[in-house]
Design a protein around this motif. Structure first.
Motif, PDB file in Angstrom:
ATOM      1  N   VAL A   1       0.849  -1.201   0.000  1.00  0.00           N
ATOM      2  CA  VAL A   1       0.000   0.000   0.000  1.00  0.00           C
ATOM      3  C   VAL A   1       0.882   1.249   0.000  1.00  0.00           C
ATOM      4  CG1 VAL A   1      -1.759   1.287   1.262  1.00  0.00           C
ATOM      5  CG2 VAL A   1      -1.848  -1.225   1.240  1.00  0.00           C
ATOM      6  N   GLU A   2       1.890   1.266   0.870  1.00  0.00           N
ATOM      7  CA  GLU A   2       2.793   2.436   0.962  1.00  0.00           C
ATOM      8  C   GLU A   2       3.537   2.672  -0.355  1.00  0.00           C
ATOM      9  OE1 GLU A   2       5.492   2.973   4.285  1.00  0.00           O
ATOM     10  OE2 GLU A   2       4.228   1.700   5.545  1.00  0.00           O
ATOM     11  N   THR A   3       4.029   1.575  -0.945  1.00  0.00           N
ATOM     12  CA  THR A   3       4.750   1.727  -2.219  1.00  0.00           C
ATOM     13  C   THR A   3       3.831   2.332  -3.271  1.00  0.00           C
ATOM     14  OG1 THR A   3       6.125  -0.175  -1.669  1.00  0.00           O
ATOM     15  CG2 THR A   3       6.092   0.500  -3.981  1.00  0.00           C
ATOM     16  N   SER A   4       2.599   1.830  -3.320  1.00  0.00           N
ATOM     17  CA  SER A   4       1.626   2.367  -4.268  1.00  0.00           C
ATOM     18  C   SER A   4       1.390   3.857  -4.007  1.00  0.00           C
ATOM     19  CB  SER A   4       0.315   1.583  -4.154  1.00  0.00           C
ATOM     20  OG  SER A   4      -0.714   2.186  -4.909  1.00  0.00           O
ATOM     21  N   ALA A   5       1.288   4.223  -2.732  1.00  0.00           N
ATOM     22  CA  ALA A   5       1.038   5.626  -2.375  1.00  0.00           C
ATOM     23  C   ALA A   5       2.163   6.544  -2.851  1.00  0.00           C
ATOM     24  CB  ALA A   5       0.863   5.742  -0.854  1.00  0.00           C
ATOM     25  N   HIS A   6       3.412   6.038  -2.809  1.00  0.00           N
ATOM     26  CA  HIS A   6       4.554   6.861  -3.242  1.00  0.00           C
ATOM     27  C   HIS A   6       4.769   6.824  -4.751  1.00  0.00           C
ATOM     28  CE1 HIS A   6       5.641   7.613   0.862  1.00  0.00           C
ATOM     29  NE2 HIS A   6       5.821   6.326   1.137  1.00  0.00           N
ATOM     30  N   LEU A   7       4.314   5.748  -5.384  1.00  0.00           N
ATOM     31  CA  LEU A   7       4.713   5.489  -6.769  1.00  0.00           C
ATOM     32  C   LEU A   7       4.205   6.542  -7.744  1.00  0.00           C
ATOM     33  CD1 LEU A   7       6.078   3.596  -8.800  1.00  0.00           C
ATOM     34  CD2 LEU A   7       3.958   2.255  -8.861  1.00  0.00           C
ATOM     35  N   TRP A   8       2.962   7.007  -7.534  1.00  0.00           N
ATOM     36  CA  TRP A   8       2.348   7.899  -8.537  1.00  0.00           C
ATOM     37  C   TRP A   8       3.100   9.231  -8.605  1.00  0.00           C
ATOM     38  CZ3 TRP A   8       0.611   3.902 -10.291  1.00  0.00           C
ATOM     39  CH2 TRP A   8       0.003   2.932  -9.489  1.00  0.00           C
ATOM     40  N   GLY A   9       3.523   9.746  -7.435  1.00  0.00           N
ATOM     41  CA  GLY A   9       4.348  10.953  -7.433  1.00  0.00           C
ATOM     42  C   GLY A   9       5.705  10.713  -8.089  1.00  0.00           C
ATOM     43  N   GLU A  10       6.300   9.558  -7.784  1.00  0.00           N
ATOM     44  CA  GLU A  10       7.606   9.238  -8.385  1.00  0.00           C
ATOM     45  C   GLU A  10       7.507   9.184  -9.901  1.00  0.00           C
ATOM     46  OE1 GLU A  10      10.433   9.098  -7.038  1.00  0.00           O
ATOM     47  OE2 GLU A  10      10.084   8.759  -4.896  1.00  0.00           O
ATOM     48  N   LEU A  11       6.455   8.533 -10.399  1.00  0.00           N
ATOM     49  CA  LEU A  11       6.317   8.381 -11.848  1.00  0.00           C
ATOM     50  C   LEU A  11       5.990   9.720 -12.516  1.00  0.00           C
ATOM     51  CD1 LEU A  11       4.417   4.992 -11.967  1.00  0.00           C
ATOM     52  CD2 LEU A  11       6.659   5.450 -13.005  1.00  0.00           C
ATOM     53  N   ALA A  12       5.318  10.631 -11.747  1.00  0.00           N
ATOM     54  CA  ALA A  12       5.001  11.952 -12.288  1.00  0.00           C
ATOM     55  C   ALA A  12       6.205  12.884 -12.194  1.00  0.00           C
ATOM     56  CB  ALA A  12       3.809  12.533 -11.546  1.00  0.00           C
ATOM     57  N   GLY A  13       7.256  12.400 -11.542  1.00  0.00           N
ATOM     58  CA  GLY A  13       8.451  13.240 -11.414  1.00  0.00           C
ATOM     59  C   GLY A  13       8.348  14.209 -10.251  1.00  0.00           C
ATOM     60  N   SER A  14       7.323  14.039  -9.381  1.00  0.00           N
ATOM     61  CA  SER A  14       7.136  14.976  -8.282  1.00  0.00           C
ATOM     62  C   SER A  14       7.301  14.286  -6.933  1.00  0.00           C
ATOM     63  CB  SER A  14       5.730  15.589  -8.348  1.00  0.00           C
ATOM     64  OG  SER A  14       4.775  14.542  -8.278  1.00  0.00           O
ATOM     65  N   GLY A  15       7.848  13.095  -6.959  1.00  0.00           N
ATOM     66  CA  GLY A  15       7.855  12.318  -5.721  1.00  0.00           C
ATOM     67  C   GLY A  15       9.173  12.338  -4.957  1.00  0.00           C
ATOM     68  N   GLN A  16      10.156  13.091  -5.425  1.00  0.00           N
ATOM     69  CA  GLN A  16      11.442  13.104  -4.718  1.00  0.00           C
ATOM     70  C   GLN A  16      11.229  13.649  -3.305  1.00  0.00           C
ATOM     71  OE1 GLN A  16      13.846  11.665  -6.187  1.00  0.00           O
ATOM     72  NE2 GLN A  16      12.948  11.600  -8.245  1.00  0.00           N
ATOM     73  N   GLU A  17      11.657  12.876  -2.345  1.00  0.00           N
ATOM     74  CA  GLU A  17      11.440  13.299  -0.963  1.00  0.00           C
ATOM     75  C   GLU A  17      12.259  14.560  -0.667  1.00  0.00           C
ATOM     76  OE1 GLU A  17      14.592  10.043  -0.719  1.00  0.00           O
ATOM     77  OE2 GLU A  17      12.875  10.606  -1.975  1.00  0.00           O
ATOM     78  N   THR A  18      11.722  15.378   0.231  1.00  0.00           N
ATOM     79  CA  THR A  18      12.482  16.537   0.722  1.00  0.00           C
ATOM     80  C   THR A  18      12.890  16.217   2.140  1.00  0.00           C
ATOM     81  OG1 THR A  18      10.345  17.466   1.328  1.00  0.00           O
ATOM     82  CG2 THR A  18      11.327  18.265  -0.705  1.00  0.00           C
ATOM     83  N   PRO A  19      14.181  16.279   2.408  1.00  0.00           N
ATOM     84  CA  PRO A  19      14.644  15.889   3.727  1.00  0.00           C
ATOM     85  C   PRO A  19      14.182  16.871   4.824  1.00  0.00           C
ATOM     86  CG  PRO A  19      16.512  16.534   2.306  1.00  0.00           C
ATOM     87  CD  PRO A  19      15.260  16.737   1.520  1.00  0.00           C
TER      88      PRO A  19
END
Lengths: 470, 470
Positions: free
Chosen positions: A452-470
């Motif tokens: 579930v968590e991976t899915s939640a992060h994946l869409w932002g990553e694939l859109a190029g907007s998912g890079q975490e901010t420390p």
């Protein structure tokens, strides 16, 4: 990797924690539907399963969720456009049908009455594939909640077929028929697994599958083994000799032309496989076996992931009841399956098997071969950007380095790649001990939540907007 | 041979003609009892069959007719002393149990609802062996009527066992226990056949039988053929390779030691076999087969009568239902039977098979072998006086020359020979097309009557008083 938990990760976790119980209740309800596509008596159940899923996807928020008819079992399609018109389109693939299962096959509990014991949810389809389809429903909700969005960061589509466990006979036609609505920049196949409970991995390829049933006919009825034994050909013996001729003394498939075109492993791929924490004793326990056995010159992982196989799935002839019956059987049946790897073509394999069998069968035995629908093999390049997005999403969920595997099983991923012209990526949280196709199939609940968590992060990553901010 | 019909022959025929209808009614009643010894659910039927026969033998005139218990199915014994104290003692052997049969095996009619069509009586057991036991009841009555005797010309005993189709597991013990009451100067085995409808023959030997069930165990449950295929041993493949290793490229049994002690055919025996009107095309039709196949260097008749065999009677593994199931099966089952010839010992064969199998099975596969009870082979010398009596009795019934055969099937005749120390002779009127152990088993009614006639003549011949007077 191994970064401190960022705020997006923590928002995703909070949302999931609050909705986990309802999510599991829903999944259990779905698992109660015995959607066995191989058994005609379950056709109505496969349809119920599709209807159930379409309704649930609507409830999740997909504006469109439809049951798509095929000449066999129905599929489900849902579509949730992003409010960003420039967003990439991603198609998730899974299946809602399951393998046959009966309590008498060795299940501790009824296969279609899900049971949670500790961290495990036991039911046919818990891991293959309902659990792994279903984690995206909570995943996309968590994505919206954590990002404050009202639509996903990608144009999200999902296609859940109903005949995967029967070899997806109508899947390619379905994809071709709806190619416009299925068009995507990447396909996420949500029907695989990872290395083990402690080692998150991304899969880069699947083997293909060709299956056939061989019937050998001898005497036109069972005959007395005393009156006739030793003087006419026995179809059971012919079947056994055919199976025995499948492999040479190096456990290589001995069908002429079988290895033609096979893409061999590179040295780099062999090194990457060797980095995985493979323990033969542990793997053998998962395989419920006491010894390895396979093609000479390859490690167990190489045999499983990169080498084609010929396996007997079933055979039968003559009297199998209690006591004895002194007959020469009239016929024998052999069910074979061939796992295929990149470079092998199912049509060429069928031709090779037919020619080989015709050569093997002795005079007086008539041989009939029926091939079922085939599944093509596929491979994703290790350096593909979308593959790297999957690796990052999984890394945030697991907070561990993500390694690479392939999978020995088969799925219709190659059809999606062929027809849609999109790269195919694999995301799965199932582990080898989950018992796909076996009694007591289960999914680890902790890993389901990581899915579930991976899915939640994946869409932002694939859109190029998912890079975490420390 | 081919003499004019003498008065004894004509008296026998008249008596039989007058009693034929009642005789057939009785046989049909017996055939309705499904006395299948291999299937525990038919245990009560096997007992009813024994009770029925004992009552019928009493009705026939045997002063003594008893049901003899065994740890398995009961046998029937009857005794009719001659009023000539010097008369020889003759023991007739047969069996009242039958092979399993179900309409769904391919029968045109219910196997236990006898049907007369033209000259044929169809039912399980019509030829093997109820019909051939039963012809002696009318035979002995015709003998008395034609000779004016009130007791048979020989001390006549009959033993009809109930476990022949299950390998006669308790027969030797039964014969040893009752050896005093069974004592005889000759044994007439009434459970064989003759060459064909037009060629009366006397059989001089039977093959023996050793049977085993081999279970091969691989993974301790069925496992996914994608996830594990190509890397662990498959018990179905191991079973097939074991069966394939049973025979070499000359179709000789490849188990080391298998042929040890085998009595080879003499040139004279081969000549006698060659005198029989064997037509391969016709024989193949009876065998319901399209080609011969067997040990190199022997004719079909030699293979059937004088050579030992290894045949698969049944095998099973994995998924045998409709559709496909992509598994590596957990186990495989093989049912083998070995026909044995004079000089082979079942115990030595069992040891040889066990040693051979242990050598063949690969690492990771566990092999369990269970041998059932065995039947020894036997042979009667061609020049034995009692054999010559059988030939004369048959010659009077058929008015044709009587030739010699052997039989490929097996019976407990050798136990009678061993325990009672008496020569074993074979008398049978069944023909190869009767379909022993197969669907639509039948007996030819004309031949059944010739069996009655032969029986009617035999007792005088064996007593030395049966030479016809022209």
């Amino acid at each position: 990797m191994s970064q401190p938990v960022d705020s997006a990760v923590s928002a995703v976790r909070t949302y999931i924690e609050n909705h986990r119980a309802a999510f599991l209740d829903d999944l259990v309800e779905w698992l109660r539907i015995p959607s066995v596509s191989a058994q005609p008596e379950h056709a109505a159940d496969v349809r119920s399963s599709a209807d159930w899923l379409a309704a649930k996807l609507k409830e999740t928020g997909f504006p469109t969720a439809e049951v798509w008819e095929t000449p066999g079992a129905p599929a489900v399609f849902a579509d949730w456009p992003s409010d960003d018109p420039e967003a990439p389109t991603v198609l998730v693939y899974g299946h809602h049908d399951v393998q046959p299962a009966a309590r008498t096959d060795g299940w501790d509990t009824e296969p279609f009455e899900p049971v949670i014991r500790g961290n495990r949810l036991h039911a046919r389809g818990a891991a293959d594939d309902k659990g792994q389809v279903f984690f995206h429903t909570l995943g996309v909700r968590a994505h919206l909640a954590a990002t404050g969005r009202t639509t996903p960061a990608v144009h999200l589509k999902i296609l859940v077929e109903g005949e995967e466990e029967s070899g997806s006979p109508h899947f390619r036609d379905l994809v071709e028929e709806h190619a416009d609505r299925l068009a995507a920049d990447a396909v996420i196949v949500s029907d695989t697994g990872m290395w083990d409970e402690d080692t998150p991995t991304v899969c880069t390829g699947m083997r293909g599958l060709a299956e056939c049933e061989i019937e050998l006919h001898g005497p036109d009825q069972d005959i007395h083994s005393g009156a006739f034994g030793g003087a006419v050909p026995n179809p059971a013996t012919a079947a056994a000799r055919l199976i025995a001729a499948l492999h040479d003394e190096h456990a290589r498939v001995a069908i002429p032309g079988f290895y033609e075109g096979v893409v061999e492993l590179t040295d780099r791929e062999r090194e990457l496989f060797a980095e995985l924490p493979f323990e033969e004793e542990r793997w053998l326990r998962t395989a419920r076996s006491t010894a390895t056995h396979g093609e000479a010159g390859y490690t167990t992982l190489e045999r499983l992931w990169s080498r084609p196989t010929a396996e007997v799935n079933g055979m039968g002839s003559g009297y199998q009841g209690s006591g004895s019956k002194t007959i020469i059987p009239s016929s024998a049946l052999v069910k074979l399956s061939f796992r295929l790897v990149a470079g092998q073509d199912p049509d060429r394999i069928e031709k090779a098997v037919r020619a080989w069998a015709a050569d093997q069968v002795p005079a007086g035995i008539r041989c009939e071969i029926t091939f079922g629908p085939a599944t093509r093999p596929c491979l994703t390049p290790l350096d593909h950007p979308a593959l790297q997005s999957v690796v990052r999403a999984m890394g945030r969920a697991f907070e561990q380095p993500v390694l690479f595997t392939r999978v020995g099983g088969s799925g219709p991923a190659a059809d999606l790649q062929d027809v849609l012209g999109a790269p195919v990526l694999f995301l799965g949280i199932s582990v080898p001990s989950d018992g796909w196709h076996a009694p007591n199939e289960k999914v680890e609940l902790d890993l389901l939540v990581k899915g579930v968590e991976t899915s939640a992060h994946l869409w932002g990553e694939l859109a190029g907007s998912g890079q975490e901010t420390p």
